[in-house]
Design a protein around this motif. Structure first.
Motif, mmCIF file in Angstrom:
data_model
loop_
_atom_site.group_PDB
_atom_site.id
_atom_site.type_symbol
_atom_site.label_atom_id
_atom_site.label_comp_id
_atom_site.label_asym_id
_atom_site.label_seq_id
_atom_site.Cartn_x
_atom_site.Cartn_y
_atom_site.Cartn_z
ATOM 1 N N PHE A 67 0.862 -1.174 0.000
ATOM 2 C CA PHE A 67 0.000 0.000 0.000
ATOM 3 C C PHE A 67 0.898 1.223 0.000
ATOM 4 C CE2 PHE A 67 -2.377 -3.355 2.030
ATOM 5 C CZ PHE A 67 -3.632 -3.236 1.461
ATOM 6 N N TYR A 70 -15.137 -1.633 -3.396
ATOM 7 C CA TYR A 70 -13.961 -2.103 -2.663
ATOM 8 C C TYR A 70 -12.984 -2.735 -3.637
ATOM 9 C CZ TYR A 70 -16.311 -1.543 1.838
ATOM 10 O OH TYR A 70 -16.939 -1.032 2.935
ATOM 11 N N ARG A 71 -11.685 -2.461 -3.389
ATOM 12 C CA ARG A 71 -10.671 -3.157 -4.162
ATOM 13 C C ARG A 71 -10.664 -4.622 -3.776
ATOM 14 N NH1 ARG A 71 -4.720 -1.844 -4.058
ATOM 15 N NH2 ARG A 71 -4.710 -3.787 -5.249
ATOM 16 N N THR A 77 -9.651 -4.571 0.749
ATOM 17 C CA THR A 77 -8.669 -3.849 1.537
ATOM 18 C C THR A 77 -8.789 -2.338 1.434
ATOM 19 O OG1 THR A 77 -7.124 -4.106 -0.301
ATOM 20 C CG2 THR A 77 -6.963 -5.709 1.488
ATOM 21 N N GLN A 78 -9.355 -1.835 0.337
ATOM 22 C CA GLN A 78 -9.490 -0.395 0.171
ATOM 23 C C GLN A 78 -10.915 -0.068 -0.242
ATOM 24 O OE1 GLN A 78 -6.501 0.545 -2.766
ATOM 25 N NE2 GLN A 78 -4.895 0.803 -1.253
ATOM 26 N N HIS A 79 -11.501 0.932 0.412
ATOM 27 C CA HIS A 79 -12.865 1.354 0.118
ATOM 28 C C HIS A 79 -12.824 2.692 -0.611
ATOM 29 C CE1 HIS A 79 -17.068 2.667 1.713
ATOM 30 N NE2 HIS A 79 -17.144 2.163 0.496
ATOM 31 N N TYR A 80 -13.329 2.710 -1.832
ATOM 32 C CA TYR A 80 -13.388 3.918 -2.653
ATOM 33 C C TYR A 80 -14.797 4.498 -2.593
ATOM 34 C CZ TYR A 80 -8.903 3.023 -5.023
ATOM 35 O OH TYR A 80 -7.571 2.850 -5.317
ATOM 36 N N PHE A 83 -10.352 7.470 -0.897
ATOM 37 C CA PHE A 83 -10.357 6.067 -0.492
ATOM 38 C C PHE A 83 -9.462 5.897 0.729
ATOM 39 C CE2 PHE A 83 -6.792 6.301 -3.454
ATOM 40 C CZ PHE A 83 -5.820 5.493 -2.906
ATOM 41 N N ASN A 84 -9.669 4.773 1.436
ATOM 42 C CA ASN A 84 -8.831 4.464 2.591
ATOM 43 C C ASN A 84 -7.928 3.289 2.269
ATOM 44 O OD1 ASN A 84 -10.476 2.216 2.727
ATOM 45 N ND2 ASN A 84 -11.260 2.627 4.762
ATOM 46 N N ARG A 85 -7.042 2.949 3.223
ATOM 47 C CA ARG A 85 -6.063 1.892 2.995
ATOM 48 C C ARG A 85 -6.494 0.556 3.576
ATOM 49 N NH1 ARG A 85 -2.066 2.199 5.719
ATOM 50 N NH2 ARG A 85 -0.623 1.079 4.376
ATOM 51 N N GLY A 86 -7.625 0.533 4.259
ATOM 52 C CA GLY A 86 -8.081 -0.704 4.873
ATOM 53 C C GLY A 86 -9.065 -0.398 5.977
ATOM 54 N N TYR A 113 -9.938 8.064 5.346
ATOM 55 C CA TYR A 113 -10.108 8.311 3.924
ATOM 56 C C TYR A 113 -9.263 9.527 3.567
ATOM 57 C CZ TYR A 113 -13.954 4.970 4.005
ATOM 58 O OH TYR A 113 -14.699 3.825 4.136
#
Length: 502
Positions: free
Chosen positions: A152, A465-466, A470-473, A486-489, A494
């Motif tokens: 990440f 989500y990816r 793991t990542q929420h856009y 987006f966040n990293r997990g 965000y």
């Protein structure tokens, strides 16, 4: 003299035997050479967890059993701008031991949930070079397992890291305690450390002060029908209490127990796992005691709820007149405007909701029907109207309401995405039962299938989500462009921007 010699000989033999029965990086495991860019898409490796070397007799950290030679030897490069996440899924109680390029040891047992381990490592000096990995087991049992590596974009924080750093993460269980409602009708206590860590204001979850990534305790609750649960803390500092209930709702309190200590009453979301973080307002650590007790539903011990819970009264889409675009307010105490994130609490005794934004402004709002009257911390007054209509023609524009401004056909098809400097192609496909999407970043030319793709044609909100969640856009479609964050997990802020254009 002879006895001394014999004892010395036996001691030397024991030391030599211990040294031979411990993991060592003088041996190599199955070898792979990978770059940070390659691992930006997760890579998985099958392995048999377990071993014969008891870590309790070794100088390395940890418990359980591993092999002498590493299971894997990774030669990593181009890692300076990345953090590395390693996690294991197995059929037994697996463990994870890592020796990084700077010769530091790292160990974890259960941070990935279901008795599986997880480590997050940081820093170019730790990750550029040889990284040895052992996948062991807690009790010496052998079982099939899968090790996954993923990078990440770096969140900073210096050298080799651990799973204790970051925002409160409800996907990671803390020390677990199985209790029933009946058992907790007798007041229970747990000695704890109120910990600092990460500022909650940067995490996109409700609350103030600081808390660690891993819960202080995870309660595995059953038989809770007919009970309320009261949790309170007594500590030697200004402690805080953050809770994620079994239904996924966040609760927070600072001082409701008196003497700068917190207290929260839960009346729902009690059947299952309840995660508890005891933090501190200043970020410093101190000793304390967490108390837990159940009461008949509705009585709560006769002393009130303390703190706050987030209701659904504000949840939904609102047209925010200060920025002339829609925002999203979630029932769990969070929200965003497609660029900035927000946490909210209330209403207080005066009926006021407090919305604290990541850009530094704080809004104070009162609700009347579908209208919010707002004044911010600098005295600027404006309003907001609950949306149910056209974002291209917002309330007050004179245009008729109720017709979607972003039809599904506007989203469908290929977009050029820029995700924190990474370019690629984002493709949305519409089906009878919803949406699917894929993304292919130019850096690795690998097509990822996105998860839980959602689009609201009324508000323009897009989220997905990816791969592996793991990542929420989250973003907003407006005028032929999608912009968002987006966040990293799970549990992380965000704080990274993305956009997509035709």
């Amino acid at each position: 003299m002879q006895r001394v010699y014999l004892a010395s000989f036996i001691a030397g033999l024991a030391l030599a035997t211990g040294a031979n029965a411990c993991p060592t990086y003088s041996l190599t495991g199955t070898t792979y050479s990978l770059t940070g860019d390659q691992l930006y898409s997760p890579d998985s490796f099958n392995v048999v967890a377990g071993g014969q070397d008891d870590l309790r007799t070794c100088p390395q950290p940890g418990v359980g059993y591993v092999t002498t030679a590493p299971d894997f030897t990774f030669y990593l490069s181009e890692m300076d701008r990345y953090d590395l996440l390693l996690d294991v899924v197995s059929a037994c109680d697996a463990t994870l031991l890592v020796n990084t390029a700077d010769a530091q040891w790292h160990f974890d047992d259960d941070s990935n949930g279901n008795l599986n381990p997880r480590l997050e490592l940081r820093g170019g000096s730790a990750l550029n070079g040889r990284v040895d990995v052992w996948v062991g087991s807690y009790n010496g049992q052998y079982c099939d397992a899968t090790l996954t590596l993923e990078t990440f974009l770096s969140s900073g924080g210096g050298g080799g890291g651990s799973t204790g750093v970051g925002c409160p993460d409800p996907s990671r269980p803390g020390p677990s305690y199985a209790m029933t409602g009946q058992q907790l009708s007798t007041r229970h206590s747990l000695s704890i450390t109120a910990t600092g860590g990460t500022a909650l204001s940067s995490c996109g979850i409700p609350g103030t002060g600081y808390a660690a990534a891993m819960p202080t305790a995870s309660l595995m609750l059953s038989g809770m029908v007919g009970y309320d649960l009261v949790l309170d803390v007594e500590s030697t500092c200004d402690s805080t209490l953050l809770i994620n209930s079994a239904s996924g709702m966040w609760f927070f309190d600072d001082d409701s127990n008196g003497n700068l200590d917190p207290r929260v009453t839960l009346t729902s979301g009690l059947e299952g796992r309840v995660d508890i973080w005891v933090g501190s307002y200043s970020g410093s650590d101190c000793q304390g005691t967490l108390y837990m007790e159940t009461f008949a539903a509705g009585s709560s011990g006769g002393t009130g709820t303390g703190g706050f819970t987030q209701g659904a009264s504000l949840a939904g889409q609102w047209y925010w007149e200060a920025i002339s675009r829609p925002i999203t307010i979630n029932a769990n105490g969070t929200g965003h405007d497609g660029v900035n994130t927000m946490t909210w609490t209330g209403p207080d005794a005066n009926g006021t909701y407090t919305l604290t934004w990541s850009h530094g402004y704080t809004d104070y709002a009162t609700l009347t029907g579908s209208r919010l009257e707002i004044v911010n911390n600098e005295g600027y007054r404006f309003g907001a109207t609950r949306l149910g209509g056209d974002l291209e023609n917002p309330p007050g524009s004179g245009a008729p309401q109720g017709q979607p401004g972003n039809s599904a056909t506007v989203l469908e098809g290929a977009w050029t995405i820029d995700s924190f400097g990474y370019g690629g192609t984002l493709t949305f496909d519409r089906h009878a039962n919803g949406w699917s999407a894929t993304v292919r970043f130019n850096v690795n030319d690998f097509e990822e299938i996105l998860q839980n793709v959602q689009f609201d044609p009324v508000t323009g909100e897009v989220q997905f989500y990816r791969e592996r969640g793991t990542q929420h856009y989250v973003g907003t479609l407006s005028g032929g462009e999608i912009t968002g964050m987006f966040n990293r997990g799970p549990g992380t802020p965000y704080d990274s921007g993305w956009s997509a254009t035709r």
